[in-house]
Design a protein around this motif. Sequence first.
Motif, PDB file in Angstrom:
ATOM      1  N   VAL A  46      -4.467 -31.480  42.519  1.00 10.88           N
ATOM      2  CA  VAL A  46      -5.706 -30.445  42.532  1.00 10.88           C
ATOM      3  C   VAL A  46      -6.284 -30.347  43.861  1.00 10.88           C
ATOM      4  O   VAL A  46      -6.754 -29.388  44.328  1.00 10.88           O
ATOM      5  N   PHE A  51      -6.388 -23.862  45.646  1.00  6.75           N
ATOM      6  CA  PHE A  51      -7.337 -24.124  44.336  1.00  6.75           C
ATOM      7  C   PHE A  51      -8.501 -23.135  44.461  1.00  6.75           C
ATOM      8  O   PHE A  51      -8.975 -22.736  45.637  1.00  6.75           O
ATOM      9  N   THR A 110      -5.237 -17.515  39.142  1.00 11.92           N
ATOM     10  CA  THR A 110      -5.333 -18.940  38.421  1.00 11.92           C
ATOM     11  C   THR A 110      -6.226 -19.468  37.457  1.00 11.92           C
ATOM     12  O   THR A 110      -6.471 -20.087  36.899  1.00 11.92           O
TER      13      THR A 110
END
Length: 322
Positions: A46, A51, A110
């Motif tokens: 993560v 991200f 995403t």
Amino acid sequence: TGLYSSFAADGVFTKPLYTVAETNAGRSRIMSTGASFMINEILSKVNRPDFPLNWQSTEHMPKIAWKTGTSYGRRDAWSIGYNKHYTVGVWMGNFSGVGVASLSGANTATPLLFRIFNTIDYDSDQEWFRQPEDCLTRLVCSETGLAPASFCTNIISDYYLPLISATKTCDHMREVSVAGDEKLSYCNSCVPQTGYKKKLYANYSPDMLAYFGERSISYNRIPAHNPSCEKVFQESGPAIISPKNGSEYLISKKNPEPIQLSCSAGADVSRVYWYVNDKFYKTAEAGSRQFFMPEEGPVKISCTDDKGRNRDIRIVVKYVDL
Ligand SMILES: [Zn+2]
Ligand SMILES: [Zn+2]
């Protein structure tokens, strides 16, 4: 997306089917279970540069492995994710192919990928890939992922594939003999008997050094080499054989022929790095011949060897009607 589904299937690729009527999907192993597991671990971390910045920490984060991409000109934003149950590919963009400044795989595609997983497989973290027998764990230096040397201080545990992963010892630092005031460095042939000390310097690759130079990033440089060293001429970088320094090259507009790049490097050199107008062009074996198509005008060509020694030359290129 079909290819990513093979990471989810321990490295076995199955051709995707588009309709229920289709059958006979071929299956083939394209990587070992260990390699597939390591990719799953990397792609499910993560803490990573892609991200999504706009993802709220209050939202449920599905346990998936994923990879993003943004094409040149921001025409396509994609993100492909998978877990044991599903592989999902998200593409966003204009069907006309027109780029959008705000389009990016990380921040556009995403978040949608995460929401799709939350919709179709909410508790996907129930089951994850297990470490297979052909993937073991070892201690490595966090700088390079290689077996730690005595100067490596940040040692972490990492997965590796026995007999496949590199067994090299870490070389993220190198020991250099320098004068007491650290203003000069010595090589084996000019190091004095007394009055020097050994110091560790970060061992950056030539492309990293060129990157620092371009962006004026400061780093702890190895001091200039002892000027009275007799070996210093040999130490001054590869000799560029072609093209010839200071020459004018005429290139036919009708049948343009590329210019050859070749150099003579020290015996301790295995790879060289070519730069054209301070831009990295390619890396090659020290003795090999490479080719490039120059632009018109003055061209600076640089060759750096794998010990960080550099040589620059300049030529002028003219395109002519021949
Ligand atoms: Zn290290
Ligand atoms: Zn020397």
